[in-house]
Design a protein around this motif. Structure first.
Motif, mmCIF file in Angstrom:
data_model
loop_
_atom_site.group_PDB
_atom_site.id
_atom_site.type_symbol
_atom_site.label_atom_id
_atom_site.label_comp_id
_atom_site.label_asym_id
_atom_site.label_seq_id
_atom_site.Cartn_x
_atom_site.Cartn_y
_atom_site.Cartn_z
ATOM 1 N N MET A 48 0.811 -1.214 0.000
ATOM 2 C CA MET A 48 0.000 0.000 0.000
ATOM 3 C C MET A 48 0.844 1.262 0.000
ATOM 4 N N ARG A 49 0.346 2.255 -0.728
ATOM 5 C CA ARG A 49 0.846 3.617 -0.565
ATOM 6 C C ARG A 49 -0.271 4.385 0.122
ATOM 7 N N LEU A 50 0.078 5.063 1.199
ATOM 8 C CA LEU A 50 -0.880 5.867 1.945
ATOM 9 C C LEU A 50 -0.548 7.336 1.718
ATOM 10 N N ASP A 51 -1.427 8.033 1.008
ATOM 11 C CA ASP A 51 -1.277 9.473 0.832
ATOM 12 C C ASP A 51 -1.922 10.152 2.029
ATOM 13 N N LEU A 52 -1.213 11.115 2.616
ATOM 14 C CA LEU A 52 -1.652 11.757 3.846
ATOM 15 C C LEU A 52 -2.010 13.217 3.602
ATOM 16 N N PRO A 53 -2.829 13.817 4.475
ATOM 17 C CA PRO A 53 -3.308 15.186 4.261
ATOM 18 C C PRO A 53 -2.214 16.239 4.153
ATOM 19 N N ASP A 54 -1.052 15.992 4.755
ATOM 20 C CA ASP A 54 0.026 16.992 4.705
ATOM 21 C C ASP A 54 0.809 16.935 3.390
ATOM 22 N N GLY A 55 0.361 16.083 2.448
ATOM 23 C CA GLY A 55 1.031 15.975 1.154
ATOM 24 C C GLY A 55 2.083 14.887 1.111
ATOM 25 N N ASP A 71 -7.107 4.107 15.380
ATOM 26 C CA ASP A 71 -8.163 4.866 16.040
ATOM 27 C C ASP A 71 -8.932 5.705 15.025
ATOM 28 N N ALA A 72 -10.138 6.075 15.405
ATOM 29 C CA ALA A 72 -10.946 6.980 14.585
ATOM 30 C C ALA A 72 -10.167 8.264 14.320
ATOM 31 N N GLY A 73 -10.464 8.902 13.199
ATOM 32 C CA GLY A 73 -9.839 10.180 12.863
ATOM 33 C C GLY A 73 -8.766 10.091 11.796
ATOM 34 N N VAL A 74 -8.303 8.881 11.486
ATOM 35 C CA VAL A 74 -7.282 8.717 10.451
ATOM 36 C C VAL A 74 -7.857 9.211 9.115
ATOM 37 N N GLU A 75 -7.077 10.020 8.402
ATOM 38 C CA GLU A 75 -7.483 10.511 7.084
ATOM 39 C C GLU A 75 -6.394 10.157 6.083
ATOM 40 N N HIS A 76 -6.800 9.555 4.969
ATOM 41 C CA HIS A 76 -5.824 9.142 3.968
ATOM 42 C C HIS A 76 -6.508 8.684 2.689
ATOM 43 N N ASN A 77 -5.687 8.436 1.678
ATOM 44 C CA ASN A 77 -6.086 7.763 0.449
ATOM 45 C C ASN A 77 -5.190 6.536 0.362
ATOM 46 N N VAL A 78 -5.783 5.352 0.246
ATOM 47 C CA VAL A 78 -5.031 4.098 0.183
ATOM 48 C C VAL A 78 -4.960 3.653 -1.266
ATOM 49 N N ILE A 79 -3.743 3.386 -1.750
ATOM 50 C CA ILE A 79 -3.506 2.987 -3.144
ATOM 51 C C ILE A 79 -2.785 1.647 -3.164
ATOM 52 N N ASN A 80 -3.193 0.761 -4.066
ATOM 53 C CA ASN A 80 -2.452 -0.489 -4.272
ATOM 54 C C ASN A 80 -1.182 -0.138 -5.033
ATOM 55 N N ALA A 81 -0.056 -0.177 -4.340
ATOM 56 C CA ALA A 81 1.235 0.166 -4.931
ATOM 57 C C ALA A 81 1.925 -1.049 -5.537
ATOM 58 N N GLY A 82 1.292 -2.215 -5.475
ATOM 59 C CA GLY A 82 1.874 -3.431 -6.025
ATOM 60 C C GLY A 82 1.453 -3.660 -7.460
ATOM 61 N N ASP A 83 1.955 -4.749 -8.028
ATOM 62 C CA ASP A 83 1.613 -5.069 -9.419
ATOM 63 C C ASP A 83 0.650 -6.249 -9.528
#
Length: 94
Positions: A48-55, A71-83
């Motif tokens: 996984m690649r996790l993109d975070l709010p701070d860029g 915990d609750a509150g985590v903010e991110h975009n999860v991307i499959n970084a594999g092939d």
């Protein structure tokens, strides 16, 4: 447009919400904030690649058969970084 992960709701009752996430290579969840504590169980190796709010972004591998919780509150975009496709099950605790 980036391909979206396929989210399949499995259980949604008074105690938990269980969702299966299937990702093709490069697919992503889209930006989201977790409103509840949650547990992820990897069904396949999840690169996984996790993109975070701070860029920033971070890459992690969650091996098949392992789990982690956040915990609750985590903010991110999860991307499959594999092939290869990846799959995990998320259990949100209400």
């Amino acid at each position: 447009m980036t391909e979206q992960a396929n989210a399949t709701l499995m259980i949604d009752d008074g105690r938990v919400r269980v969702t299966r996430f299937d990702f093709a290579p490069g697919a992503e969840t889209g930006w989201h904030r977790h409103a509840m504590d949650y547990v992820i169980t990897a069904i396949t190796d999840c690169h996984m690649r996790l993109d975070l709010p701070d860029g920033s972004s971070t890459e992690v591998t969650v091996p098949a058969g392992t789990a982690y919780r956040r915990d609750a509150g985590v903010e991110h975009n999860v991307i499959n970084a594999g092939d290869t496709p990846m799959l995990f099950v998320e259990v949100e605790l209400k």
